[in-house]
Design an enzyme around this catalytic site. Sequence first.
Site, PDB file in Angstrom:
ATOM      1  N   CYS A  43       0.824  -1.214   0.000  1.00 50.08           N
ATOM      2  CA  CYS A  43       0.000   0.000   0.000  1.00 50.08           C
ATOM      3  C   CYS A  43       0.858   1.264   0.000  1.00 50.08           C
ATOM      4  O   CYS A  43       0.670   2.158  -0.817  1.00 50.08           O
ATOM      5  CB  CYS A  43      -0.921  -0.009   1.214  1.00 50.08           C
ATOM      6  SG  CYS A  43      -1.890   1.486   1.363  1.00 50.08           S
ATOM      7  N   CYS A  48      -1.572   1.686  -3.015  1.00 48.73           N
ATOM      8  CA  CYS A  48      -2.553   2.757  -2.842  1.00 48.73           C
ATOM      9  C   CYS A  48      -1.955   4.173  -2.834  1.00 48.73           C
ATOM     10  O   CYS A  48      -2.433   5.045  -3.557  1.00 48.73           O
ATOM     11  CB  CYS A  48      -3.302   2.606  -1.519  1.00 48.73           C
ATOM     12  SG  CYS A  48      -3.370   0.986  -0.804  1.00 48.73           S
ATOM     13  N   LYS A  51       0.099   5.300  -6.006  1.00 46.84           N
ATOM     14  CA  LYS A  51      -0.919   5.289  -7.064  1.00 46.84           C
ATOM     15  C   LYS A  51      -1.797   6.533  -6.987  1.00 46.84           C
ATOM     16  O   LYS A  51      -1.992   7.237  -7.978  1.00 46.84           O
ATOM     17  CB  LYS A  51      -1.749   4.003  -6.914  1.00 46.84           C
ATOM     18  CG  LYS A  51      -2.836   3.722  -7.878  1.00 46.84           C
ATOM     19  CD  LYS A  51      -4.183   4.261  -7.545  1.00 46.84           C
ATOM     20  CE  LYS A  51      -4.806   3.895  -6.247  1.00 46.84           C
ATOM     21  NZ  LYS A  51      -5.473   2.625  -6.150  1.00 46.84           N
ATOM     22  N   TYR A 179      -9.114  -3.051 -11.402  1.00 46.86           N
ATOM     23  CA  TYR A 179      -8.930  -1.672 -10.967  1.00 46.86           C
ATOM     24  C   TYR A 179      -7.516  -1.141 -11.203  1.00 46.86           C
ATOM     25  O   TYR A 179      -7.352   0.026 -11.572  1.00 46.86           O
ATOM     26  CB  TYR A 179      -9.414  -1.473  -9.520  1.00 46.86           C
ATOM     27  CG  TYR A 179      -8.480  -1.927  -8.433  1.00 46.86           C
ATOM     28  CD1 TYR A 179      -7.601  -1.040  -7.826  1.00 46.86           C
ATOM     29  CD2 TYR A 179      -8.493  -3.233  -7.962  1.00 46.86           C
ATOM     30  CE1 TYR A 179      -6.757  -1.438  -6.808  1.00 46.86           C
ATOM     31  CE2 TYR A 179      -7.648  -3.652  -6.947  1.00 46.86           C
ATOM     32  CZ  TYR A 179      -6.786  -2.749  -6.372  1.00 46.86           C
ATOM     33  OH  TYR A 179      -5.944  -3.152  -5.366  1.00 46.86           O
ATOM     34  N   GLU A 183      -6.816   2.157 -13.400  1.00 43.06           N
ATOM     35  CA  GLU A 183      -6.209   3.320 -12.747  1.00 43.06           C
ATOM     36  C   GLU A 183      -4.950   3.759 -13.497  1.00 43.06           C
ATOM     37  O   GLU A 183      -4.740   4.960 -13.724  1.00 43.06           O
ATOM     38  CB  GLU A 183      -5.892   2.979 -11.285  1.00 43.06           C
ATOM     39  CG  GLU A 183      -7.165   2.873 -10.460  1.00 43.06           C
ATOM     40  CD  GLU A 183      -6.973   2.381  -9.040  1.00 43.06           C
ATOM     41  OE1 GLU A 183      -7.919   2.508  -8.259  1.00 43.06           O
ATOM     42  OE2 GLU A 183      -5.897   1.848  -8.713  1.00 43.06           O
ATOM     43  N   HIS A 437     -27.612  20.951  -1.623  1.00 43.32           N
ATOM     44  CA  HIS A 437     -27.635  21.468  -2.985  1.00 43.32           C
ATOM     45  C   HIS A 437     -26.623  22.587  -3.171  1.00 43.32           C
ATOM     46  O   HIS A 437     -26.458  23.390  -2.258  1.00 43.32           O
ATOM     47  CB  HIS A 437     -29.057  21.963  -3.276  1.00 43.32           C
ATOM     48  CG  HIS A 437     -29.253  22.430  -4.674  1.00 43.32           C
ATOM     49  ND1 HIS A 437     -29.288  21.571  -5.746  1.00 43.32           N
ATOM     50  CD2 HIS A 437     -29.422  23.689  -5.165  1.00 43.32           C
ATOM     51  CE1 HIS A 437     -29.474  22.275  -6.850  1.00 43.32           C
ATOM     52  NE2 HIS A 437     -29.555  23.555  -6.530  1.00 43.32           N
ATOM     53  N   GLU A 442     -26.377  14.799  -3.731  1.00 42.56           N
ATOM     54  CA  GLU A 442     -27.798  14.972  -3.422  1.00 42.56           C
ATOM     55  C   GLU A 442     -28.672  14.011  -4.239  1.00 42.56           C
ATOM     56  O   GLU A 442     -29.791  13.699  -3.854  1.00 42.56           O
ATOM     57  CB  GLU A 442     -28.255  16.419  -3.624  1.00 42.56           C
ATOM     58  CG  GLU A 442     -28.299  16.895  -5.057  1.00 42.56           C
ATOM     59  CD  GLU A 442     -28.702  18.367  -5.179  1.00 42.56           C
ATOM     60  OE1 GLU A 442     -29.796  18.726  -4.735  1.00 42.56           O
ATOM     61  OE2 GLU A 442     -27.900  19.154  -5.733  1.00 42.56           O
TER      62      GLU A 442
HETATM   63  C1  LIG Z   1      -1.119  -0.834  -7.641  1.00 42.65           C
HETATM   64  C2  LIG Z   1      -1.951  -1.130  -6.404  1.00 42.65           C
HETATM   65  C3  LIG Z   1      -2.878  -0.211  -5.980  1.00 42.65           C
HETATM   66  C4  LIG Z   1      -3.645  -0.463  -4.844  1.00 42.65           C
HETATM   67  N1  LIG Z   1      -4.567   0.469  -4.457  1.00 42.65           N
HETATM   68  C5  LIG Z   1      -5.319   0.253  -3.359  1.00 42.65           C
HETATM   69  C6  LIG Z   1      -6.256   1.228  -2.923  1.00 42.65           C
HETATM   70  O1  LIG Z   1      -6.418   2.286  -3.544  1.00 42.65           O
HETATM   71  N2  LIG Z   1      -6.962   0.981  -1.798  1.00 42.65           N
HETATM   72  C7  LIG Z   1      -6.801  -0.178  -1.075  1.00 42.65           C
HETATM   73  O2  LIG Z   1      -7.454  -0.345  -0.049  1.00 42.65           O
HETATM   74  N3  LIG Z   1      -5.937  -1.128  -1.484  1.00 42.65           N
HETATM   75  C8  LIG Z   1      -5.190  -0.944  -2.598  1.00 42.65           C
HETATM   76  N4  LIG Z   1      -4.286  -1.892  -2.988  1.00 42.65           N
HETATM   77  C9  LIG Z   1      -4.203  -3.156  -2.224  1.00 42.65           C
HETATM   78  C10 LIG Z   1      -3.377  -2.987  -0.951  1.00 42.65           C
HETATM   79  O3  LIG Z   1      -2.116  -2.470  -1.284  1.00 42.65           O
HETATM   80  C11 LIG Z   1      -3.239  -4.334  -0.252  1.00 42.65           C
HETATM   81  O4  LIG Z   1      -4.525  -4.881  -0.031  1.00 42.65           O
HETATM   82  C12 LIG Z   1      -2.536  -4.206   1.095  1.00 42.65           C
HETATM   83  O5  LIG Z   1      -1.264  -3.634   0.956  1.00 42.65           O
HETATM   84  C13 LIG Z   1      -2.422  -5.576   1.761  1.00 42.65           C
HETATM   85  O6  LIG Z   1      -1.681  -5.485   2.951  1.00 42.65           O
HETATM   86  P1  LIG Z   1      -0.910  -6.751   3.526  1.00 42.65           P
HETATM   87  O7  LIG Z   1      -0.389  -6.332   4.857  1.00 42.65           O
HETATM   88  O8  LIG Z   1      -1.751  -7.947   3.445  1.00 42.65           O
HETATM   89  O9  LIG Z   1       0.283  -7.013   2.509  1.00 42.65           O
HETATM   90  P2  LIG Z   1       1.411  -6.065   1.924  1.00 42.65           P
HETATM   91  O10 LIG Z   1       1.091  -4.638   2.124  1.00 42.65           O
HETATM   92  O11 LIG Z   1       1.674  -6.546   0.556  1.00 42.65           O
HETATM   93  O12 LIG Z   1       2.668  -6.371   2.847  1.00 42.65           O
HETATM   94  C14 LIG Z   1       3.334  -7.601   2.816  1.00 42.65           C
HETATM   95  C15 LIG Z   1       4.783  -7.362   3.176  1.00 42.65           C
HETATM   96  O13 LIG Z   1       5.415  -8.606   3.454  1.00 42.65           O
HETATM   97  C16 LIG Z   1       6.736  -8.577   2.956  1.00 42.65           C
HETATM   98  N5  LIG Z   1       7.156  -9.962   2.810  1.00 42.65           N
HETATM   99  C17 LIG Z   1       6.662 -10.902   1.963  1.00 42.65           C
HETATM  100  N6  LIG Z   1       7.243 -12.090   2.178  1.00 42.65           N
HETATM  101  C18 LIG Z   1       8.139 -11.908   3.186  1.00 42.65           C
HETATM  102  C19 LIG Z   1       9.039 -12.782   3.880  1.00 42.65           C
HETATM  103  N7  LIG Z   1       9.105 -14.081   3.597  1.00 42.65           N
HETATM  104  N8  LIG Z   1       9.817 -12.256   4.846  1.00 42.65           N
HETATM  105  C20 LIG Z   1       9.750 -10.933   5.167  1.00 42.65           C
HETATM  106  N9  LIG Z   1       8.903 -10.074   4.563  1.00 42.65           N
HETATM  107  C21 LIG Z   1       8.103 -10.563   3.597  1.00 42.65           C
HETATM  108  C22 LIG Z   1       6.614  -7.799   1.653  1.00 42.65           C
HETATM  109  O14 LIG Z   1       7.855  -7.256   1.268  1.00 42.65           O
HETATM  110  C23 LIG Z   1       5.581  -6.741   2.035  1.00 42.65           C
HETATM  111  O15 LIG Z   1       6.210  -5.559   2.504  1.00 42.65           O
HETATM  112  C24 LIG Z   1      -3.477  -1.672  -4.109  1.00 42.65           C
HETATM  113  C25 LIG Z   1      -2.535  -2.603  -4.523  1.00 42.65           C
HETATM  114  C26 LIG Z   1      -1.787  -2.346  -5.672  1.00 42.65           C
HETATM  115  C27 LIG Z   1      -0.769  -3.360  -6.122  1.00 42.65           C
END
Ligand SMILES: Cc1cc2nc3c(=O)[nH]c(=O)nc-3n(C[C@H](O)[C@H](O)[C@H](O)COP(=O)(O)OP(=O)(O)OC[C@H]3O[C@@H](n4cnc5c(N)ncnc54)[C@H](O)[C@@H]3O)c2cc1C
Length: 460
Positions: A43, A48, A51, A179, A183, A437, A442
């Site tokens: 994110c 997010c 983006k 999406y 975007e 309005h 609205e």
């Molecule tokens: C282009 C794009 C736009 C988006 N826009 C939106 C939006 O507008 N609104 C919205 O709500 N969501 C959006 N999302 C989705 C949102 O980013 C994700 O739903 C959210 O980040 C999920 O969080 P998470 O904690 O599950 O995983 P992540 O945020 O992906 O975090 C996982 C972390 O784990 C780390 N990791 C992975 N494996 C290992 C390992 N073995 N050891 C150590 N570290 C590790 C990774 O490096 C990463 O930093 C978007 C996603 C993308 C790709």
Amino acid sequence: MSGYDVDLFVIGGGSGGVRAARMAAQHGARVMLAEEYRVGGTCVIRGCVPKKLLVYASRFRAEFEDAAGYGWDVAHVKFDWPTLIANKDKEIARLEAAYTTTLEKAGVALVKQRAALTDAHTVQLADGQRVRAAYILIATGGAPTLGDPIPGIEHAISSNEAFHLQQLPPQVLIQGGGYVALEFAGIFAGLGSRVTLVYRGENILRGFDDDVRQHVRMDMEKRGIRVLTGCKVAAIERTESRFVARLTGGAQVAADRIMFATGRAPNVAKIGLKEAGVKIADNGGVAVDEYSRSSAANIYAIGDVTNRVNLTPVAIREGAAFADTVFGGRPTAVDHTNVPTAVFSDPEVGAVGLTEAEARARLPQTDVYRAMFRPLKATLSGRDTTVLVKLVVDGQTDRVVGCHIVGEAAAEMIQVAAVAVRMKATKADFDATMALHPTTAEELVTLRTKSASYSRAAAE
Ligand SMILES: Cc1cc2nc3c(=O)[nH]c(=O)nc-3n(C[C@H](O)[C@H](O)[C@H](O)COP(=O)(O)OP(=O)(O)OC[C@H]3O[C@@H](n4cnc5c(N)ncnc54)[C@H](O)[C@@H]3O)c2cc1C
């Protein structure tokens, strides 16, 4: 929980992992978190936030164009991609530092390494160090997938690389209809690229309300984005300085960049799930119950790695619920219904609840209220655009079960409408609410006439 090095080991420092680690530490747990890339996760680093910054940048074009009708002379505007990318990177670095400080202040031990499980209580770090943990939280998120291997796939970029291009590509082909694809189509087009969107399905935005899908496509095309559906990229060839995409059906599209936004997959590989007895669900993510507990009793998983509702606020909520359940003495399940969602395309989409098709399949009687109108701002600007506002109502209970908006500020409107939908507001409640309005919002409280389906109405 003596006998263990830590009470909780969190793998992944993204939206979900950071929130869970911080809250578990606040509940008194000894917490360690491993992040292999950058703290903040998808994110903050490549989702997010960057983006939305690019979306803001891209929307100035329409604002400048619209300004003329309001008396402004903005004939000599110039855009510089490297400035935008440098400023965006600076902000992302600031946020990353802020997330790191938050973790440190909460007393979470941060290790900037990859981590994997060797058994249900042991985490092995990339440097060989082993940590024994009473509980383990898998919060490894997801990663872009490029679909079936095709000749020349190595020339395609994903959203990860799109954030770091050296130059704005004059011509871009984007494959995908979700999406992220839409975007980036809006971002590149707004900043001045000529964009072709290629999608194998019948229409873009699968899973959204059919009226929304049709409306977004129509408006995107009006803004100059070429949308090709029912085909996909079969091969990519490199020419001297550009690329040529050969599409199924025979057409060819030349582009300076070819981006695939064809979906994301949960990060479940090579993290020792099997060794720890953690099962994978049919959706490809870690299988969990409503408390995010996996098939191993002391291991939980939250966020995109579970492939439930892949949005940041959901990952954050799941992280908080996990911490309350395991360390706060308050078992908390997350409600995944009525999650508001937005697409920051041009035009923007906001949606919450059931689509018309879902409601018709589930409810004995469904009523639909719909308005499509030219926004006030477009009168003086002369922009050829329309807004869509749609309510889906349970005909038996009068409850508003779905709200769908396409147009400027749709996301902001839907966040507020989501409160009403969640509170089980009826159409009569909407009607009884005084209009504000002149606004687009609205229309939500002034829809009086039941509507026919979009295609019939459009044809009339
Ligand atoms: C282009 C794009 C736009 C988006 N826009 C939106 C939006 O507008 N609104 C919205 O709500 N969501 C959006 N999302 C989705 C949102 O980013 C994700 O739903 C959210 O980040 C999920 O969080 P998470 O904690 O599950 O995983 P992540 O945020 O992906 O975090 C996982 C972390 O784990 C780390 N990791 C992975 N494996 C290992 C390992 N073995 N050891 C150590 N570290 C590790 C990774 O490096 C990463 O930093 C978007 C996603 C993308 C790709």
